[in-house]
Design a protein around this motif. Structure first.
Motif, PDB file in Angstrom:
ATOM      1  N   PRO A   1      29.331 -20.751  55.726  1.00 57.52           N
ATOM      2  CA  PRO A   1      28.636 -20.372  54.483  1.00 57.52           C
ATOM      3  C   PRO A   1      27.476 -21.333  54.198  1.00 57.52           C
ATOM      4  N   MET A   2      26.263 -20.922  54.553  1.00 55.40           N
ATOM      5  CA  MET A   2      25.107 -21.800  54.500  1.00 55.40           C
ATOM      6  C   MET A   2      24.329 -21.626  53.195  1.00 55.40           C
ATOM      7  N   THR A   3      24.104 -22.717  52.476  1.00 59.39           N
ATOM      8  CA  THR A   3      23.249 -22.721  51.295  1.00 59.39           C
ATOM      9  C   THR A   3      21.875 -23.268  51.670  1.00 59.39           C
ATOM     10  N   PRO A   4      20.821 -22.928  50.919  1.00 59.58           N
ATOM     11  CA  PRO A   4      19.474 -23.399  51.290  1.00 59.58           C
ATOM     12  C   PRO A   4      19.342 -24.916  51.272  1.00 59.58           C
ATOM     13  N   ASP A   5      20.046 -25.587  50.355  1.00 58.35           N
ATOM     14  CA  ASP A   5      19.899 -27.035  50.250  1.00 58.35           C
ATOM     15  C   ASP A   5      20.976 -27.814  50.989  1.00 58.35           C
ATOM     16  N   GLY A   6      21.933 -27.123  51.619  1.00 60.11           N
ATOM     17  CA  GLY A   6      22.984 -27.807  52.359  1.00 60.11           C
ATOM     18  C   GLY A   6      24.105 -28.351  51.503  1.00 60.11           C
ATOM     19  N   VAL A   7      24.075 -28.077  50.207  1.00 63.07           N
ATOM     20  CA  VAL A   7      25.063 -28.603  49.260  1.00 63.07           C
ATOM     21  C   VAL A   7      25.976 -27.466  48.812  1.00 63.07           C
ATOM     22  N   PRO A   8      27.280 -27.666  48.764  1.00 62.58           N
ATOM     23  CA  PRO A   8      28.168 -26.582  48.317  1.00 62.58           C
ATOM     24  C   PRO A   8      28.037 -26.277  46.834  1.00 62.58           C
TER      25      PRO A   8
ATOM     26  N   GLY B   1      14.316 -14.665  50.180  1.00 60.34           N
ATOM     27  CA  GLY B   1      14.534 -15.679  49.157  1.00 60.34           C
ATOM     28  C   GLY B   1      15.302 -16.868  49.678  1.00 60.34           C
ATOM     29  N   TRP B   2      16.314 -16.606  50.485  1.00 58.80           N
ATOM     30  CA  TRP B   2      17.109 -17.721  51.029  1.00 58.80           C
ATOM     31  C   TRP B   2      16.240 -18.609  51.914  1.00 58.80           C
ATOM     32  N   PHE B   3      15.464 -17.989  52.801  1.00 63.97           N
ATOM     33  CA  PHE B   3      14.670 -18.773  53.749  1.00 63.97           C
ATOM     34  C   PHE B   3      13.493 -19.470  53.067  1.00 63.97           C
ATOM     35  N   LEU B   4      12.933 -18.868  52.021  1.00 60.65           N
ATOM     36  CA  LEU B   4      11.906 -19.563  51.250  1.00 60.65           C
ATOM     37  C   LEU B   4      12.513 -20.755  50.505  1.00 60.65           C
ATOM     38  N   GLY B   5      13.723 -20.553  49.976  1.00 61.40           N
ATOM     39  CA  GLY B   5      14.414 -21.655  49.322  1.00 61.40           C
ATOM     40  C   GLY B   5      14.698 -22.798  50.281  1.00 61.40           C
ATOM     41  N   PHE B   6      15.086 -22.457  51.502  1.00 62.15           N
ATOM     42  CA  PHE B   6      15.296 -23.469  52.536  1.00 62.15           C
ATOM     43  C   PHE B   6      13.989 -24.216  52.820  1.00 62.15           C
ATOM     44  N   ALA B   7      12.891 -23.464  52.972  1.00 59.33           N
ATOM     45  CA  ALA B   7      11.601 -24.078  53.293  1.00 59.33           C
ATOM     46  C   ALA B   7      11.148 -25.041  52.200  1.00 59.33           C
TER      47      ALA B   7
ATOM     48  N   LEU C   1      20.036 -23.154  67.897  1.00 58.76           N
ATOM     49  CA  LEU C   1      19.859 -22.576  66.562  1.00 58.76           C
ATOM     50  C   LEU C   1      19.049 -21.301  66.723  1.00 58.76           C
ATOM     51  N   LYS C   2      19.635 -20.170  66.356  1.00 56.35           N
ATOM     52  CA  LYS C   2      18.978 -18.890  66.550  1.00 56.35           C
ATOM     53  C   LYS C   2      18.860 -18.168  65.219  1.00 56.35           C
ATOM     54  N   VAL C   3      17.632 -17.815  64.823  1.00 53.76           N
ATOM     55  CA  VAL C   3      17.385 -17.076  63.587  1.00 53.76           C
ATOM     56  C   VAL C   3      16.778 -15.725  63.942  1.00 53.76           C
ATOM     57  N   ARG C   4      17.482 -14.658  63.571  1.00 55.20           N
ATOM     58  CA  ARG C   4      16.974 -13.311  63.837  1.00 55.20           C
ATOM     59  C   ARG C   4      15.911 -12.948  62.798  1.00 55.20           C
ATOM     60  N   LEU C   5      14.786 -12.434  63.279  1.00 53.62           N
ATOM     61  CA  LEU C   5      13.673 -12.091  62.385  1.00 53.62           C
ATOM     62  C   LEU C   5      14.119 -11.082  61.327  1.00 53.62           C
ATOM     63  N   GLY C   6      14.944 -10.117  61.710  1.00 46.45           N
ATOM     64  CA  GLY C   6      15.394  -9.115  60.754  1.00 46.45           C
ATOM     65  C   GLY C   6      16.173  -9.713  59.594  1.00 46.45           C
ATOM     66  N   VAL C   7      16.944 -10.762  59.869  1.00 48.61           N
ATOM     67  CA  VAL C   7      17.701 -11.434  58.812  1.00 48.61           C
ATOM     68  C   VAL C   7      16.755 -12.109  57.829  1.00 48.61           C
ATOM     69  N   VAL C   8      15.685 -12.709  58.350  1.00 49.82           N
ATOM     70  CA  VAL C   8      14.688 -13.345  57.487  1.00 49.82           C
ATOM     71  C   VAL C   8      14.016 -12.306  56.595  1.00 49.82           C
ATOM     72  N   LEU C   9      13.656 -11.170  57.164  1.00 45.32           N
ATOM     73  CA  LEU C   9      12.960 -10.132  56.399  1.00 45.32           C
ATOM     74  C   LEU C   9      13.861  -9.516  55.327  1.00 45.32           C
TER      75      LEU C   9
ATOM     76  N   ILE D   1      11.335 -26.654  59.344  1.00 42.34           N
ATOM     77  CA  ILE D   1      10.704 -25.327  59.316  1.00 42.34           C
ATOM     78  C   ILE D   1      10.153 -24.977  60.696  1.00 42.34           C
ATOM     79  N   TRP D   2       9.416 -25.905  61.293  1.00 47.03           N
ATOM     80  CA  TRP D   2       8.837 -25.641  62.607  1.00 47.03           C
ATOM     81  C   TRP D   2       9.930 -25.444  63.650  1.00 47.03           C
ATOM     82  N   SER D   3      10.973 -26.248  63.581  1.00 38.52           N
ATOM     83  CA  SER D   3      12.076 -26.101  64.536  1.00 38.52           C
ATOM     84  C   SER D   3      12.734 -24.738  64.406  1.00 38.52           C
ATOM     85  N   THR D   4      12.887 -24.269  63.171  1.00 35.34           N
ATOM     86  CA  THR D   4      13.513 -22.976  62.937  1.00 35.34           C
ATOM     87  C   THR D   4      12.633 -21.842  63.441  1.00 35.34           C
ATOM     88  N   LEU D   5      11.330 -21.912  63.191  1.00 36.05           N
ATOM     89  CA  LEU D   5      10.419 -20.868  63.651  1.00 36.05           C
ATOM     90  C   LEU D   5      10.446 -20.739  65.171  1.00 36.05           C
ATOM     91  N   LYS D   6      10.560 -21.852  65.874  1.00 35.49           N
ATOM     92  CA  LYS D   6      10.573 -21.805  67.334  1.00 35.49           C
ATOM     93  C   LYS D   6      11.778 -21.052  67.871  1.00 35.49           C
TER      94      LYS D   6
END
Length: 409
Positions: free
Chosen positions: A349-356, A83-89, A71-79, A57-62
């Motif tokens: 195709p990324m899932t929150p838990d890394g499992v297909p 649900g996906w990013f909360l599931g990942f967290a 690894l680049k996460v656009r804030l707009g995609v999170v907003l 989580i901390w690595s992703t926020l940075k």
């Protein structure tokens, strides 16, 4: 019928055809033209741990505040997709990481064996090499820190690495600059050239009587008696007894038809391919501190990786390509790569838990999912295809399918 002509869809079609089924493959673009075209080609049991784990989580926020992060996460995609990013967290715990790792491990180890069988049995020419995969470290701190991960993989997943410190690393791989801290060699890993594999899959599938229809985007399903009766395309309806949805990052577009939530986010990856150099590396390598991968093929040399959560953005970001070559230049003696023969991006195709997601749709008993393979579609494809074919034909599954069920979300 298989919807999706990437490596996972091709593997599903192959094992279904081998089981005696009549198979049609539909793809919205060209067969093998998506993420299966120019990834780094790793078949890697070493990649058993998901992206979601302690500290992620901390690595992703940075990354939101770092311009050149691999690894680049656009804030707009999170907003737009909280649900996906909360599931990942929620899955960034040791217990959940190990649970996901068990599911990933089964697919990776099965696929590694199945690739041997496929390549030998079908005489597949795809520049297949089994010399392993080398994880390379610049700093001693990072090298020593990885020892704990190696111990975990060795003890919990029977996936050991050979440690190479300092000069031992450059003795094995002379293309690397001197002075690097060391590396870890996973000798059970392998690699191949993905576009050659897909060309060979086309040959083998055609020989088995599989029909491949390109530029046939699926607009929806046909229904009859609570089951899917086929699909609708721009060129007409296509009937089917069973439908396999192997559409990668596009799978959420079919959520209504599938009758379940498919939490897949497109993670944009990049690669650039060059002609093979006499001074280039002999081993495929990952520069872990920079998250950049290098693959030497017999017919070329590829630098790839990075991850960009930017939604369904179809632009080629040359800045991301520049990150790849700049990082590789920090490790390789000869960073003069010459003119590129291919510049590429694709949506993982990324899932929150890394499992297909593999198995039946909750709403339609004859619709089967084979999607969400994250960064490991090529590595997991044969086991996925075999498992899907076993479930459709009623054979005993060679892997427990329950960890991959869509209902877990």
């Amino acid at each position: 019928m298989v919807v999706g002509g990437g490596v996972v869809g091709a593997a599903c079609a192959y094992y279904l055809a081998k089981a005696g089924r009549t198979v049609t493959v539909l793809d919205r673009a060209g067969f093998g033209a998506g993420c299966s075209h120019a990834n780094c080609g790793y078949v890697c049991p070493s990649h058993v741990l998901p992206l979601a784990g302690p500290g992620a989580i901390w690595s992703t926020l940075k990354t939101m505040f770092s311009r050149n992060s691999p690894l680049k996460v656009r804030l707009g995609v999170v907003l737009r997709n909280p649900g996906w990013f909360l599931g990942f967290a929620r899955r960034c715990t040791d217990r959940r990481m190990m649970s996901a790792g068990g599911a990933i491990h089964g697919l990776l180890t099965s696929s590694r064996r199945l690739y041997d069988d496929l390549i030998r049995g079908e005489q597949v020419e795809c520049e297949w090499e089994t010399k392993g995969l080398l994880f390379v470290y610049r700093s001693q701190q990072a090298m020593d820190h990885y020892a704990a991960t190696d111990r975990l993989l060795r003890e919990r997943f029977d996936t050991p690495a050979r440690r190479l410190d300092g000069d031992s690393l450059t003795a094995l791989e002379p293309s690397l600059k001197p002075g690097l801290a060391g590396g870890w060699l996973y000798e059970g890993d392998a690699h191949l050239r993905p576009d050659r594999l897909m060309g060979e899959f086309r040959r083998v599938l055609t020989g088995l009587g599989v029909e491949i229809r390109e530029h046939s985007p699926v607009a929806g399903f046909l229904y009859s008696g609570g089951r899917a009766a086929g699909v609708r395309t721009a060129t007409g309806d296509v009937p089917a007894d069973d439908v396999v949805v192997a559409t990668g990052a596009w799978t959420p577009k079919f959520a209504r038809e599938l009758g379940c939530r498919i939490p897949i986010q497109p993670g944009k990856g990049y690669s650039v391919t060059f002609p093979r150099s006499t001074t280039g590396p002999a081993y495929p390598m990952i520069f872990e501190e920079d998250r950049v991968a290098v693959t030497p093929f017999r017919s070329g040399f590829r630098i790839g990786s990075t991850m960009e959560f930017a939604g369904y953005d179809e632009r080629l970001n040359r800045g991301r390509l520049a990150l790849l070559t700049a990082a590789a230049g920090e490790y390789l003696r000869d960073p003069a790569f010459g003119p590129a023969t291919d510049e590429w991006w694709g949506w993982r195709p990324m899932t929150p838990d890394g499992v297909p997601v593999i198995g039946p749709s909750p709403a339609l008993p004859n619709v089967w999912l084979a999607a969400g393979h994250n960064m490991l579609g090529l590595s997991m494809a044969p086991a996925t295809g075999k498992l899907v074919a076993e479930m459709i034909t009623g054979s005993r599954p060679h892997l427990d399918p329950s960890p991959y069920a869509a209902t877990r979300f």
